[in-house]
Design an enzyme around this catalytic site. Structure first.
Site, PDB file in Angstrom:
ATOM      1  N   CYS A 263     -37.897 -21.323 -50.872  1.00  0.00           N
ATOM      2  CA  CYS A 263     -38.023 -21.079 -51.990  1.00  0.00           C
ATOM      3  C   CYS A 263     -37.808 -22.118 -53.205  1.00  0.00           C
ATOM      4  CB  CYS A 263     -36.735 -20.045 -52.283  1.00  0.00           C
ATOM      5  SG  CYS A 263     -37.147 -18.423 -51.572  1.00  0.00           S
TER       6      CYS A 263
HETATM    7  C1  UDX Z   1     -32.417 -19.662 -52.066  1.00  0.00           C
HETATM    8  C2  UDX Z   1     -31.921 -18.738 -53.276  1.00  0.00           C
HETATM    9  O1  UDX Z   1     -30.471 -19.230 -53.090  1.00  0.00           O
HETATM   10  C3  UDX Z   1     -32.253 -17.386 -53.106  1.00  0.00           C
HETATM   11  O2  UDX Z   1     -31.696 -16.666 -54.063  1.00  0.00           O
HETATM   12  C4  UDX Z   1     -33.685 -17.361 -53.212  1.00  0.00           C
HETATM   13  O3  UDX Z   1     -34.099 -16.147 -53.004  1.00  0.00           O
HETATM   14  C5  UDX Z   1     -34.522 -17.904 -51.939  1.00  0.00           C
HETATM   15  O4  UDX Z   1     -34.075 -19.474 -52.207  1.00  0.00           O
HETATM   16  P1  UDX Z   1     -32.022 -20.240 -49.711  1.00  0.00           P
HETATM   17  O5  UDX Z   1     -33.226 -21.232 -49.709  1.00  0.00           O
HETATM   18  O6  UDX Z   1     -31.841 -19.390 -48.346  1.00  0.00           O
HETATM   19  O7  UDX Z   1     -31.671 -19.344 -50.889  1.00  0.00           O
HETATM   20  O8  UDX Z   1     -30.840 -21.129 -49.450  1.00  0.00           O
HETATM   21  P2  UDX Z   1     -29.592 -21.736 -50.345  1.00  0.00           P
HETATM   22  O9  UDX Z   1     -28.489 -21.281 -50.029  1.00  0.00           O
HETATM   23  O10 UDX Z   1     -29.999 -21.161 -51.828  1.00  0.00           O
HETATM   24  O11 UDX Z   1     -29.567 -23.382 -50.256  1.00  0.00           O
HETATM   25  C6  UDX Z   1     -31.025 -24.125 -50.436  1.00  0.00           C
HETATM   26  C7  UDX Z   1     -30.855 -25.445 -50.429  1.00  0.00           C
HETATM   27  O12 UDX Z   1     -29.956 -25.960 -51.362  1.00  0.00           O
HETATM   28  C8  UDX Z   1     -30.322 -25.785 -49.182  1.00  0.00           C
HETATM   29  O13 UDX Z   1     -30.838 -26.760 -48.493  1.00  0.00           O
HETATM   30  C9  UDX Z   1     -28.799 -26.055 -49.101  1.00  0.00           C
HETATM   31  O14 UDX Z   1     -28.255 -26.797 -48.343  1.00  0.00           O
HETATM   32  C10 UDX Z   1     -29.175 -26.760 -50.625  1.00  0.00           C
HETATM   33  N1  UDX Z   1     -27.759 -26.835 -51.533  1.00  0.00           N
HETATM   34  C11 UDX Z   1     -26.918 -25.331 -51.719  1.00  0.00           C
HETATM   35  C12 UDX Z   1     -27.189 -28.024 -51.792  1.00  0.00           C
HETATM   36  O15 UDX Z   1     -27.806 -29.050 -51.493  1.00  0.00           O
HETATM   37  N2  UDX Z   1     -26.166 -27.945 -52.693  1.00  0.00           N
HETATM   38  C13 UDX Z   1     -25.512 -26.706 -52.937  1.00  0.00           C
HETATM   39  O16 UDX Z   1     -24.536 -26.630 -53.721  1.00  0.00           O
HETATM   40  C14 UDX Z   1     -26.141 -25.547 -52.724  1.00  0.00           C
END
Ligand code: UDX
Length: 423
Positions: A263
């Site tokens: 996403c």
């Molecule tokens: C995301 C959105 O959170 C969700 O609402 C949307 O509909 C789809 O995309 P997702 O891709 O499953 O969900 O994962 P998410 O938990 O949001 O993490 C995305 C990325 O960001 C991951 O690579 C994670 O490791 C990274 N991340 C997340 C960070 O580097 N730091 C953070 O503090 C949080």
């Protein structure tokens, strides 16, 4: 209610089992017959907490997968959950959703009574009203008064998708008229949470703005983290206190090697493409992407500072999935890191609890290992790329390395001699 869900991918499959859990009868339309068969045998096609249990509970009773659209006419409402992947210029490729709209339109010919079509897929503001509604109407012999249209974006995090579906912070429903919005609301009956009713274009924009803001929090944290690293300050100590300000909030401030997944990269790119098409500048949005593209190289830079020239060195890479609790590697930061390690002549030994099968399809010429210990054996250095909880339990395994250089791109380890990319 009788519900059709179009698309048996991540969002479609999770939505289907959750609508069944809410008491509805669900027809899941998935054109890939292999996937359809797997779903009807209650075999999940991806690793997602709680999914198999719900499939076992509802397949054959409230949930049935099919590979044709004929069942749509028997249902009251269709949720469109097909992919809208990035095309070359960053804008989303709408081919699949447009084709699904034509198929639904045709299949509704025999339907008596109103049918509501709900777009869950992420599409640019205005798409449902200006492109999808005309496509459905053009391929069906229904009157507009017999049809309802709505946009109901998903905010599901992989690994927590079922929990997020059944206990979301809010449900956003944009609709063409009140009855269409009411039909969507009825599908969620039983969940006690804020429901926001709005226009379809606003609902479409809420999804992009939410994801761009979350991605901005991460890139901001990473840039602060890079500065902290230079100053010998732990970015986590800083951001924990920053997040205690209620105007900021404690979430999504985990500095590290950058974001991946299906996403954030795609949606920020789509918003940039949309804005530029409108003649608006996108300096903030571009900066989110720039920081994210640089972070994998920051970890390589740090590795070289500690381990020297990487030519011929064995580097253990722990974690291939873009985050823990999933086997998804889409836009995983491990991909650019491994490619760069290979380019610099390193020998990569990689391990992930779930994602090796998927990574094998994308990267070859590296040593895929069956355990973290196997990857660490005789390694000259180790990079931690995913915050799998099992990595937090690693201890003596690091003694297997030929030199103990341990660098974290995600903060997960307990040993006291590891070093973080931003701490
Ligand atoms: C995301 C959105 O959170 C969700 O609402 C949307 O509909 C789809 O995309 P997702 O891709 O499953 O969900 O994962 P998410 O938990 O949001 O993490 C995305 C990325 O960001 C991951 O690579 C994670 O490791 C990274 N991340 C997340 C960070 O580097 N730091 C953070 O503090 C949080």
């Amino acid at each position: 209610m009788m519900i059709s869900v179009i698309g048996g991918g991540y969002v479609g499959l999770v939505s289907s089992v959750c609508f069944a859990e809410l008491g509805h009868s669900v027809n899941l339309v998935e054109i890939d017959e292999e996937k359809t068969e797997a779903i009807n045998a209650a075999i999940p096609c991806m690793h997602e907490k709680g999914l198999e249990e719900l499939l076992l509970k509802y397949v054959g009773t409230r949930l049935k997968a099919r590979s044709d659209y004929s069942c749509v006419a028997e249902t009251d409402i269709s949720f469109l959950c097909v992919g809208t992947p990035s095309s070359g210029d960053g804008s989303p490729d709408l081919t699949m959703i447009e084709s699904a709209c034509r198929m639904i339109g045709t299949s509704l010919d025999g339907r008596v009574g109103r049918h509501t079509i709900v777009v869950k897929s992420t599409v640019p503001p205005g798409t449902t009203e200006n492109r999808l509604v005309p496509l459905v109407m053009g391929s069906s012999n229904k009157m507009l008064s017999e049809m309802g249209f709505a946009v109901n974006p998903e905010f599901l995090r992989e690994g927590l998708a079922i929990q997020d579906f059944l206990m979301p912070d809010r449900i956003v429903i944009g609709s063409s008229d009140k009855a269409a919005g009411d039909a969507v609301e009825a599908a969620y009956r039983g969940l006690d949470l804020p429901i926001i009713r709005t226009t379809m274009a606003t609902a479409e924009m809420i999804k992009y703005a939410s994801n761009a803001f979350l991605a901005a929090k991460i890139s901001f944290s990473n840039e602060i983290g890079n500065i902290c690293k230079r100053l010998g300050i732990d970015a986590y100590d800083v951001l924990r206190c920053v997040g205690m300000d209620h105007r900021i909030g404690p979430h999504f401030l985990n500095a590290g090697v950058g974001f991946g997944g299906s996403c954030f990269p795609k949606d920020v790119a789509a918003l940039i493409s949309l804005a530029e098409g409108l003649g608006e500048s996108t300096s903030m949005l571009r900066a989110i992407m720039d920081v994210n593209e640089r972070q994998p190289f920051k970890i390589i830079e740090l590795l070289e500072q500690r381990a020297g020239d990487l030519m011929g060195k064995r580097i253990a890479v722990l974690g291939l999935a873009f985050k823990n609790d999933t086997d998804d590697i889409r836009d995983s930061r491990s991909i650019p890191v491994i490619r760069e390690l290979k380019r610099r002549g390193a020998l990569v030994a990689a391990y992930d609890p779930q994602a090796i099968r998927n990574m094998r399809k994308v990267i070859n010429g590296i040593d895929y290992c069956n355990s973290a210990a196997e990857a660490l054996r005789m390694a000259d250095a180790c990079l931690v790329m995913t915050e799998w909880p099992e990595f937090g339990e690693l201890d003596d395994e690091f003694d297997l390395m030929s030199s103990r250089i341990i660098i974290e791109g995600r903060r997960v380890l307990c040993c006291d001699d590891s070093e973080g990319i931003c701490w």
